[in-house]
Design an enzyme around this catalytic site. Structure first.
Site, PDB file in Angstrom:
ATOM      1  N   GLY A   1       0.775  -1.094  -0.057  1.00 16.19           N
ATOM      2  CA  GLY A   1       0.136  -0.056   0.068  1.00 16.19           C
ATOM      3  C   GLY A   1       0.758   1.300  -0.003  1.00 16.19           C
ATOM      4  O   GLY A   1       2.039   1.248   0.264  1.00 16.19           O
ATOM      5  N   GLU A   2       0.321   2.484  -0.430  1.00 16.95           N
ATOM      6  CA  GLU A   2       0.795   3.716  -0.283  1.00 16.95           C
ATOM      7  C   GLU A   2       0.170   4.643   0.403  1.00 16.95           C
ATOM      8  O   GLU A   2      -1.174   4.668   0.133  1.00 16.95           O
ATOM      9  CB  GLU A   2       1.113   4.021  -1.938  1.00 16.95           C
TER      10      GLU A   2
ATOM     11  N   GLY B   1       4.331   7.192   3.085  1.00 15.97           N
ATOM     12  CA  GLY B   1       5.307   6.419   2.524  1.00 15.97           C
ATOM     13  C   GLY B   1       4.620   5.270   1.799  1.00 15.97           C
ATOM     14  O   GLY B   1       3.191   5.199   1.534  1.00 15.97           O
ATOM     15  N   THR B   2       5.519   4.455   1.522  1.00 15.04           N
ATOM     16  CA  THR B   2       5.224   3.259   0.861  1.00 15.04           C
ATOM     17  C   THR B   2       5.513   1.863   1.879  1.00 15.04           C
ATOM     18  O   THR B   2       6.335   1.764   2.316  1.00 15.04           O
ATOM     19  CB  THR B   2       5.784   3.049  -0.617  1.00 15.04           C
TER      20      THR B   2
ATOM     21  N   ASP C   1      -5.547   9.773  14.937  1.00 17.09           N
ATOM     22  CA  ASP C   1      -5.852   9.366  13.371  1.00 17.09           C
ATOM     23  C   ASP C   1      -6.468   8.121  13.253  1.00 17.09           C
ATOM     24  O   ASP C   1      -6.260   7.367  12.345  1.00 17.09           O
ATOM     25  CB  ASP C   1      -4.400   9.456  12.497  1.00 17.09           C
TER      26      ASP C   1
END
Length: 410
Positions: free
Chosen positions: A76-77, A81-82, A199
Site C-alpha cells: 500500500g501507499e 510513504g510506501t 488518526d
C-alpha cells in the site's frame, strides 16, 4: 546503521542518556519534554530511544528483506510513504527468527516526516497490546527512515468494507473488529501516560489472519493532557470526515476526540458507506450529517444499515450498536462515552448475528438489556432528562458523564 542525526550524535539514545538530556532542558515547556517512561519524542532529538523489543536494522538488511523494494512487493501507499511486504530469513542475522513483515519506507520530506517516524518508534517501542500492531524494528540511516511491523495478512478494514472485489464482512465479524479496535483505543487512553491516537480511521485498522483488529500508523499520536490540563493544544492534523468538530475548530485535543473518530468508523461499519463520498447525492455525501439523525429513531435506523447484512443481526443488536454510534458522535465532547464504556457496550454484541463468537460473560452483559452498563440499577437515579442530547451524570468517575454509562436508557 549509519548516522541518522548530526555528526556528534550517537546513532541511538539510551534511556539513561535521554534522562541526562532532560535534566539539562528542564526549563523548557511540558510539550517539549519527555522522560524515559513517557512515550513522547524530544523535539530536538533526531534519533529514537533504544528499546529491548525493537530491532535496529541496516538499510542493506531491509533491502534484502524486500528484494530491493520490488514494486510487486508493495502492500500500500499513503501520505507518509510506501509499505512493502518482506520476509526475515533466520540467516539474515544471528538471533533473528524467520517471519513475514511489513516494511514502511517514509517519504523524504524533511523534519516533519522524521518527527512522525520518530513518534511511531517511541510510542510503539513502549506500548504493547494485542490490538496494537507490533513494531519489530526500524532503520535510520542517512536520510532513510523505515519501520518494520508484523505482517497483517488480511490488510486494512477499509479494503474489506469498501472494495467491491472483497467479500462483505459479516455482522458478527464487524462487531468483533469494532470491539478489538475499541480495546486498542481504551488501552491508549488508560495508559499510565495517556496517549491520544488522533488518526483513527478504517485504513489504520489492520486485520490479522483471524480478523483481530490492530491499530497502526502512530505518526500523529500525541501524549495526552497531564495534571490539571484539560486538553492538548496542537496543530490540526488527521483526516477529513473523521476528526472531531471541536478539534477542527479549536485545535484542542482530548481522548474524546478519538471517541468521535471511533463513532465515525462504527458508523461506516454499520452502513457500509464511507465517511465522505462525493459520488453520492449532496445530502448524503457526509456520512455523519446524513446518518446521525436516524440513529436514534427506531423507525429509520434499519434503513441505514448495510443491506449486505440482511438477516445477520437482531433488531435489538442493531439498536444497541446505532445508539452507541449516536453518542460517540455527540457534538458536545462531554456527552461522549469513554472508550472503556464503549468496550463494555460492545462486548455483549459479540454473541449476536451468526453466533460464530461466544457470548460475553462480563457484568456488562448481564446489565446490557437495561442500558449496557454494569451496576446500572445503582446508577439509574443519576440519569436526568434522558434522551438525545441529554446531559447525564454518574457518581462513578470511571464512567463517562454521558453516553452509554448513563444515558442509553429506553
Amino acid at each position: 546503521m549509519g548516522n541518522c542525526g548530526t555528526r556528534d550524535e550517537a546513532a541511538v539514545f539510551t534511556p539513561q542518556a535521554q534522562a541526562q538530556q532532560l535534566q539539562k532542558k528542564h526549563s523548557r515547556s511540558v510539550s517539549d519534554l519527555s522522560d524515559p517512561s513517557t512515550p513522547r519524542f524530544r523535539d530536538d532529538s533526531r534519533t529514537p530511544i533504544s528499546y529491548a523489543q525493537v530491532i535496529p536494522f541496516t538499510l542493506f538488511e531491509l533491502e534484502t528483506i524486500t528484494k530491493s523494494f520490488r514494486p510487486d512487493y508493495i502492500l500500500g501507499e499513503g501520505g507518509f510513504g510506501t509499505v512493502y511486504k518482506g520476509y526475515i530469513d533466520d540467516n539474515l542475522r544471528v538471533g533473528l527468527k524467520s517471519l513475514p513483515v511489513a516494511v514502511k519506507v517514509l517519504n523524504k520530506e524533511g523534519l516533519q516526516g522524521h518527527r512522525e517516524w520518530l513518534t511511531e518508534v517511541n510510542f510503539l517501542g513502549q506500548l504493547r497490546h494485542p490490538n496494537l500492531v507490533k513494531l519489530i524494528g526500524y532503520c535510520c540511516e542517512d536520510d532513510h527512515r523505515l519501520l518494520v511491523y508484523e505482517f497483517m495478512l488480511r490488510g486494512s478494514l477499509e479494503n474489506h468494507l469498501f472494495r467491491k472485489t472483497t467479500a462483505p464482512l459479516s455482522w458478527s465479524r464487524r462487531m468483533m473488529i469494532a470491539l478489538g479496535a475499541a480495546k486498542g483505543l481504551a488501552f491508549l487512553h488508560n495508559a499510565e501516560r495517556p496517549v491520544i491516537y488522533r488518526d483513527f480511521k478504517t485504513s489504520n485498522i489492520l486485520l490479522d489472519s483471524d480478523y483481530t483488529a490492530k491499530l497502526s500508523d502512530f505518526g500523529l499520536a500525541k501524549a495526552g493532557p497531564q495534571g490539571d490540563e484539560t486538553h492538548v493544544s496542537t496543530r490540526v492534523m488527521g483526516t477529513y470526515g473523521y476528526a472531531a468538530p471541536e478539534y477542527v475548530m479549536t485545535g484542542h485535543l482530548t481522548a474524546r476526540s478519538d471517541v468521535y473518530s471511533f463513532g465515525v468508523v462504527l458508523l461506516e461499519m454499520l452502513t457500509g458507506r464511507k465517511s465522505v463520498d462525493k459520488t453520492r447525492p449532496s445530502k448524503e455525501q457526509n456520512l455523519v450529517d446524513w446518518a446521525r439523525p436516524k440513529l436514534n429513531d427506531k423507525r429509520k435506523l434499519l434503513q441505514i444499515i448495510d443491506p449486505r447484512l440482511e438477516n445477520q443481526y437482531s433488531v435489538r443488536a442493531a439498536q444497541k450498536a446505532c445508539s452507541l454510534a449516536y453518542y460517540c458522535l455527540s457534538q458536545n465532547p462531554k456527552a461522549r462515552p469513554l472508550m472503556s464504556d464503549v468496550v463494555e457496550t460492545l462486548e455483549p454484541l459479540q454473541c449476536t448475528g451468526d453466533a460464530l463468537i461466544p457470548c460475553a460473560t462480563t457484568t456488562a452483559g448481564a446489565a446490557f438489556a437495561m442500558g449496557g452498563v454494569p451496576d446500572y440499577r445503582m446508577h439509574r437515579r443519576f440519569a436526568k432528562n434522558v434522551g438525545p442530547g441529554a446531559i447525564c451524570r454518574s457518581p462513578n468517575p470511571n464512567y463517562s458523564p454521558g453516553g452509554p454509562a448513563a444515558c442509553r436508557v429506553r
